[in-house]
Each structure stands twice: as C-alpha cells, then as structure tokens.
Scaffold this motif. Structure first.
Motif, PDB file in Angstrom:
ATOM      1  N   GLU A  58       6.838   1.774   6.169  1.00 29.89           N
ATOM      2  CA  GLU A  58       7.931   1.978   5.152  1.00 29.89           C
ATOM      3  C   GLU A  58       8.327   0.657   4.349  1.00 29.89           C
ATOM      4  O   GLU A  58       8.166   0.706   3.073  1.00 29.89           O
ATOM      5  CB  GLU A  58       9.165   2.524   5.887  1.00 29.89           C
ATOM      6  N   ARG A  59       8.471  -0.355   4.925  1.00 31.69           N
ATOM      7  CA  ARG A  59       8.382  -1.681   4.271  1.00 31.69           C
ATOM      8  C   ARG A  59       7.382  -1.984   3.651  1.00 31.69           C
ATOM      9  O   ARG A  59       7.751  -2.596   2.429  1.00 31.69           O
ATOM     10  CB  ARG A  59       8.787  -2.871   5.347  1.00 31.69           C
ATOM     11  N   ASP A  60       6.228  -1.897   3.861  1.00 29.26           N
ATOM     12  CA  ASP A  60       5.164  -2.156   3.363  1.00 29.26           C
ATOM     13  C   ASP A  60       4.980  -1.377   1.858  1.00 29.26           C
ATOM     14  O   ASP A  60       4.278  -1.891   0.830  1.00 29.26           O
ATOM     15  CB  ASP A  60       3.716  -1.980   4.139  1.00 29.26           C
ATOM     16  N   ASN A  61       5.595  -0.469   1.806  1.00 37.60           N
ATOM     17  CA  ASN A  61       5.823   0.510   0.295  1.00 37.60           C
ATOM     18  C   ASN A  61       7.177   0.401  -0.242  1.00 37.60           C
ATOM     19  O   ASN A  61       6.868   0.377  -1.664  1.00 37.60           O
ATOM     20  CB  ASN A  61       5.517   2.050   0.785  1.00 37.60           C
ATOM     21  N   LEU A  62       8.107   0.076   0.279  1.00 33.63           N
ATOM     22  CA  LEU A  62       9.260  -0.232  -0.240  1.00 33.63           C
ATOM     23  C   LEU A  62       9.336  -1.269  -1.156  1.00 33.63           C
ATOM     24  O   LEU A  62       9.624  -1.586  -2.198  1.00 33.63           O
ATOM     25  CB  LEU A  62      10.432  -0.002   0.666  1.00 33.63           C
ATOM     26  N   GLY A  63       8.684  -2.523  -0.477  1.00 30.80           N
ATOM     27  CA  GLY A  63       8.753  -3.913  -1.111  1.00 30.80           C
ATOM     28  C   GLY A  63       8.209  -3.653  -2.545  1.00 30.80           C
ATOM     29  O   GLY A  63       8.713  -3.825  -3.559  1.00 30.80           O
ATOM     30  N   PRO A  64       6.868  -3.468  -2.373  1.00 31.38           N
ATOM     31  CA  PRO A  64       5.921  -3.429  -3.686  1.00 31.38           C
ATOM     32  C   PRO A  64       6.848  -2.446  -4.735  1.00 31.38           C
ATOM     33  O   PRO A  64       6.517  -2.619  -5.760  1.00 31.38           O
ATOM     34  CB  PRO A  64       4.661  -2.997  -3.351  1.00 31.38           C
ATOM     35  N   MET A  65       7.071  -1.020  -4.176  1.00 30.14           N
ATOM     36  CA  MET A  65       7.551  -0.098  -5.228  1.00 30.14           C
ATOM     37  C   MET A  65       8.732  -0.741  -5.959  1.00 30.14           C
ATOM     38  O   MET A  65       9.048  -0.445  -7.073  1.00 30.14           O
ATOM     39  CB  MET A  65       8.038   1.057  -4.309  1.00 30.14           C
ATOM     40  N   ILE A  66       9.635  -1.380  -5.350  1.00 33.80           N
ATOM     41  CA  ILE A  66      10.837  -1.858  -6.040  1.00 33.80           C
ATOM     42  C   ILE A  66      10.545  -3.219  -6.680  1.00 33.80           C
ATOM     43  O   ILE A  66      11.095  -3.474  -7.822  1.00 33.80           O
ATOM     44  CB  ILE A  66      12.164  -2.140  -5.133  1.00 33.80           C
ATOM     45  N   ARG A  67       9.993  -4.141  -5.875  1.00 29.64           N
ATOM     46  CA  ARG A  67       9.798  -5.572  -6.608  1.00 29.64           C
ATOM     47  C   ARG A  67       8.820  -5.388  -7.793  1.00 29.64           C
ATOM     48  O   ARG A  67       9.090  -6.191  -8.683  1.00 29.64           O
ATOM     49  CB  ARG A  67       9.163  -6.565  -5.584  1.00 29.64           C
ATOM     50  N   ARG A  68       7.804  -4.760  -7.767  1.00 27.53           N
ATOM     51  CA  ARG A  68       6.715  -4.869  -8.795  1.00 27.53           C
ATOM     52  C   ARG A  68       6.445  -3.420  -9.420  1.00 27.53           C
ATOM     53  O   ARG A  68       5.515  -3.217 -10.158  1.00 27.53           O
ATOM     54  CB  ARG A  68       5.642  -5.542  -8.498  1.00 27.53           C
ATOM     55  N   SER A  69       7.365  -2.471  -8.989  1.00 28.56           N
ATOM     56  CA  SER A  69       7.376  -1.127  -9.658  1.00 28.56           C
ATOM     57  C   SER A  69       5.966  -0.427  -9.258  1.00 28.56           C
ATOM     58  O   SER A  69       5.246   0.387  -9.909  1.00 28.56           O
ATOM     59  CB  SER A  69       7.581  -0.975 -11.115  1.00 28.56           C
ATOM     60  N   ASP A  70       5.262  -0.686  -7.878  1.00 23.12           N
ATOM     61  CA  ASP A  70       4.170  -0.176  -7.652  1.00 23.12           C
ATOM     62  C   ASP A  70       3.996   1.393  -7.605  1.00 23.12           C
ATOM     63  O   ASP A  70       4.886   1.871  -6.903  1.00 23.12           O
ATOM     64  CB  ASP A  70       3.633  -0.628  -6.273  1.00 23.12           C
ATOM     65  N   ASN A  71       3.264   2.002  -8.375  1.00 26.96           N
ATOM     66  CA  ASN A  71       3.201   3.480  -8.329  1.00 26.96           C
ATOM     67  C   ASN A  71       2.527   3.962  -7.216  1.00 26.96           C
ATOM     68  O   ASN A  71       2.606   5.138  -6.988  1.00 26.96           O
ATOM     69  CB  ASN A  71       2.605   3.917  -9.732  1.00 26.96           C
ATOM     70  N   LYS A  87      18.898  -6.525  -1.704  1.00 32.95           N
ATOM     71  CA  LYS A  87      18.002  -7.721  -1.570  1.00 32.95           C
ATOM     72  C   LYS A  87      16.755  -7.314  -2.287  1.00 32.95           C
ATOM     73  O   LYS A  87      16.173  -7.884  -3.106  1.00 32.95           O
ATOM     74  CB  LYS A  87      17.598  -7.909  -0.250  1.00 32.95           C
ATOM     75  N   LEU A  88      16.018  -6.158  -2.232  1.00 31.60           N
ATOM     76  CA  LEU A  88      14.638  -5.765  -2.769  1.00 31.60           C
ATOM     77  C   LEU A  88      14.993  -5.683  -4.373  1.00 31.60           C
ATOM     78  O   LEU A  88      14.104  -6.237  -5.180  1.00 31.60           O
ATOM     79  CB  LEU A  88      14.112  -4.432  -2.276  1.00 31.60           C
ATOM     80  N   MET A  89      15.984  -5.279  -4.676  1.00 32.57           N
ATOM     81  CA  MET A  89      16.412  -5.071  -6.161  1.00 32.57           C
ATOM     82  C   MET A  89      16.731  -6.162  -6.705  1.00 32.57           C
ATOM     83  O   MET A  89      16.596  -6.513  -8.025  1.00 32.57           O
ATOM     84  CB  MET A  89      17.487  -4.085  -6.541  1.00 32.57           C
ATOM     85  N   SER A  90      17.032  -7.366  -6.171  1.00 30.88           N
ATOM     86  CA  SER A  90      17.513  -8.521  -6.652  1.00 30.88           C
ATOM     87  C   SER A  90      15.989  -9.438  -6.737  1.00 30.88           C
ATOM     88  O   SER A  90      16.124 -10.400  -7.398  1.00 30.88           O
ATOM     89  CB  SER A  90      18.456  -9.555  -5.513  1.00 30.88           C
ATOM     90  N   GLU A  91      15.149  -8.993  -6.359  1.00 34.57           N
ATOM     91  CA  GLU A  91      13.814  -9.695  -6.337  1.00 34.57           C
ATOM     92  C   GLU A  91      12.784  -8.884  -7.081  1.00 34.57           C
ATOM     93  O   GLU A  91      11.465  -9.172  -6.970  1.00 34.57           O
ATOM     94  CB  GLU A  91      13.137  -9.567  -4.546  1.00 34.57           C
ATOM     95  N   VAL A  92      13.113  -8.243  -8.112  1.00 37.59           N
ATOM     96  CA  VAL A  92      12.375  -7.577  -9.053  1.00 37.59           C
ATOM     97  C   VAL A  92      11.499  -8.825  -9.716  1.00 37.59           C
ATOM     98  O   VAL A  92      12.151  -9.680 -10.055  1.00 37.59           O
ATOM     99  CB  VAL A  92      12.911  -6.745  -9.910  1.00 37.59           C
ATOM    100  N   ARG A  93      10.342  -8.441  -9.969  1.00 34.65           N
ATOM    101  CA  ARG A  93       9.595  -9.574 -10.700  1.00 34.65           C
ATOM    102  C   ARG A  93       9.893  -9.952 -12.091  1.00 34.65           C
ATOM    103  O   ARG A  93      10.615  -9.101 -12.519  1.00 34.65           O
ATOM    104  CB  ARG A  93       7.959  -9.225 -10.775  1.00 34.65           C
ATOM    105  N   LYS A  94       9.606 -11.311 -12.526  1.00 34.27           N
ATOM    106  CA  LYS A  94      10.210 -11.762 -13.552  1.00 34.27           C
ATOM    107  C   LYS A  94      10.088 -10.708 -14.729  1.00 34.27           C
ATOM    108  O   LYS A  94      10.807 -10.717 -15.681  1.00 34.27           O
ATOM    109  CB  LYS A  94       9.639 -13.073 -14.105  1.00 34.27           C
ATOM    110  N   ASN A  95       8.840 -10.275 -15.041  1.00 30.63           N
ATOM    111  CA  ASN A  95       8.533  -9.668 -16.273  1.00 30.63           C
ATOM    112  C   ASN A  95       9.025  -8.474 -16.312  1.00 30.63           C
ATOM    113  O   ASN A  95       9.035  -7.429 -17.409  1.00 30.63           O
ATOM    114  CB  ASN A  95       6.983  -9.575 -16.430  1.00 30.63           C
ATOM    115  N   GLN A  96       9.806  -7.971 -15.509  1.00 34.59           N
ATOM    116  CA  GLN A  96      10.481  -6.637 -15.323  1.00 34.59           C
ATOM    117  C   GLN A  96      12.069  -6.916 -15.103  1.00 34.59           C
ATOM    118  O   GLN A  96      12.665  -5.914 -14.894  1.00 34.59           O
ATOM    119  CB  GLN A  96       9.875  -5.809 -14.177  1.00 34.59           C
TER     120      GLN A  96
END
Length: 326
Positions: free
Chosen positions: A112-125, A194-203
């Motif tokens: 779950e963490r391996d999917n939640l992190g990319p999904m929020i931080r870089r909007s991984d589809n 925390k995840l939502m505070s770490e969204v990548r810069k270009n997003q």
C-alpha cells in the motif's frame, strides 16, 4: 450467459444510454462568491469582495469552497456543481486505503505504501489504478458516505478519473485529514498530510499561490483536457502552521488552456491567503506560464466516453445496498 456477465452487460448498456455529450463552450464564470463568518463579518465581506475581483473577467466555469478553522469563515461559489475529478480522486483513494488499514488493526502495508507514495507525490496513474481495483467500489463508496461527500459519483467503466465531484465534497474530504473528529486516526491523518506536502515541484501550482512563509501546504491537483468542457483544472489544499488550519478547494472547467485555468485558480488562492493572513507577505507567487506543461494528468484515456451525470448504481453506498439486497 452467466448471471454476472449479464448484469455487467446490462449496466454498461444502460450507462451508455444515460451518457450525454454536452456541447463544449467557454461559459462565463459566475461572479457571486459568498463568504460568511458570524464573529468576523468584516473579514467575510473583505474576502467576498477580493474573490469577486479575482474572478472578474475570467472565462470558464469555477466553483470554490473555503473553510478557516480559526475564524469559522466559510466561502462558497457554486459548491455543488459537479466536475470530472481527474487526479483529485487520488485523495479519496488514499483515505479509503488508510481507513481500510485501520479497520484491520494495522498500518498501511508495504504494498500500500509503495502505491500511495507515488500516487500522491507524483500523481502516478498506474499506482492509482492498482489501488482503485484493490479497494473496490463498495469500500470507496462507503468512504465517500462517511466523509459526507454525497454528491461525488465514482467513475464508470473503471475510469476513476471520470469520478464526478464537487468543491464542497473535496473540502469535506480534506477535512478528514485535518480535523480530530474524523474516521482517520491521528497517525493516518499525519501520514496522508505528509504525502500531500511532498507533491513534486512541477505539480505544486494552484492553491499554494500567495501562501505566506511559515505555513505548510498539503495539496493535490487535477488537470485534464476533454472534447467537452475543455480543460478541467482543479486544486485542493490544506494549510497548516503557526496555530492555524484552513482549507481551499477550487474546481474549474471550460478553460481554453491549462495555463489559463491555473492562473484562475491561483488568483482565487492569492485572495484567500492574503485576506486570512493580513499583514504577512506572501512567500509563493504565481506559477510562470513556461513552467506549466499543457499536458494532461493522464487520469482518463483520450477515447473514454463521458460519464453519466448520476446513474443510481454509481452513487456512494449503492454497491453496498445492492449487495445487501441480494
């Protein structure tokens, strides 16, 4: 033909009949935002005027919802209008995943963490698709119901980016991450923020625009062009620090370009931050146009049909009610 396959075929056929394809046009954005704060009427009046100015002359359809915990201020503009959620729906998926983990007496698993992190931080589809399928419509619908997000309709045919949502519902979902009275524990809320505070810069465009130094932005955006209603440009965020918390949700469509929609959202955000933090200099400016990609967030395939407005079987809790009836 097996009963399950028959029901699936019938559901898709009925959905296709209910699907409408409105004519795309650049509508004029409503200009009547309303702010209320029983103990701070002057503050509410000022922000109402500032929001009206921020939207003056802007094309497109815009909805917003704002809540400030400190003053009790609420602002709305067509908060019940539905929009294709695009990548905003990933916040719902995150909350449903955390809520499921709690119900099983554990924290998020490594998967779950391996999917939640990319999904929020870089909007991984791809990660979002895995979680959507793993959670299932019943659990997602129950999460919406418990959040009070009753006008949000899960996307049909597996197209999670076509989930239909409102500014008011997005504000309610954000509230489950910031309020103590929540179906999420303090640990789950802290992890999600925390995840939502770490969204990548270009997003990180959108609602952080105008935020003063000393606050922290927890955000998620959605940006999706479609043949109908042009660009959907959405931005939601919770802002914490220095003894205060407030939330902003701005949803829009009928934007002629991504950059145009981003600018509209950021003008609204600037007005909110400036009024709620009077006397403090804004630390974050408007996003330069050359830093806006003009490329879709990829949450919906280009050939996906438009979602029906509200077929009963896509409503929150409908899957659970159907299962009980059987």
């Amino acid at each position: 033909m097996p009963r399950t396959r028959t029901l699936t075929t019938l559901t898709l056929a009925l959905a296709a009949l209910l699907t409408t394809t409105p004519t795309a046009k650049a509508e004029a954005a409503p200009r009547t935002p309303a702010c209320r704060a029983a103990r701070h009427p002057a503050l509410a009046g000022q922000l109402t005027r500032d929001l009206r100015t921020a939207l003056a002359g802007r094309r497109g359809t815009v909805s917003l919802a704002v809540h400030d915990d400190r003053t009790g201020l609420d602002c709305t503009l067509t908060p019940r209008t539905r929009y294709d959620a695009a990548s905003l729906v990933k916040v719902l998926m995150m909350e449903a995943t955390l809520r499921r983990a709690q119900s099983r007496g554990r924290g998020p698993t490594a998967w779950e963490r391996d999917n939640l992190g990319p999904m929020i931080r870089r909007s991984d589809n791809a990660a979002a698709g895995r979680l959507w399928n793993d959670l299932g419509r019943t659990r997602l619908g129950t999460t919406l119901t418990q959040a009070g997000a009753t006008r949000t309709v899960l996307g049909p045919y597996g197209y999670w980016g076509l989930t239909r949502t409102t500014a008011a519902d997005q504000l309610r979902l954000l509230g489950k991450l910031t309020a103590r009275r929540s179906f999420l524990t303090a640990t789950s809320r802290a992890y999600g923020l925390k995840l939502m505070s770490e969204v990548r810069k270009n997003q990180r465009w959108g609602v952080p625009a105008g935020m003063p130094r000393g606050l922290r932005a927890h955000l998620k955006n959605g940006w999706l062009p479609r043949a109908t209603h042009g660009w959907r440009i959405h931005s939601i965020g919770a802002f914490t620090g220095q003894g205060r918390t407030y939330r902003i949700a701005v949803l829009s469509h009928d934007n002629p370009s991504m950059a145009y929609g981003v600018r509209t959202v950021e003008r609204v955000a600037q007005a909110v931050h400036r009024t709620l933090n009077k006397g403090r200099a804004g630390g974050i400016g408007l996003t330069p146009p050359d830093e806006i990609s003009e490329q879709s967030d990829g949450s919906v395939p280009q050939d996906a049909p438009d979602a029906p407005e509200r077929p009963a079987w896509f409503a929150p809790g409908a899957a659970a009610r159907t299962a009980r009836a059987r």
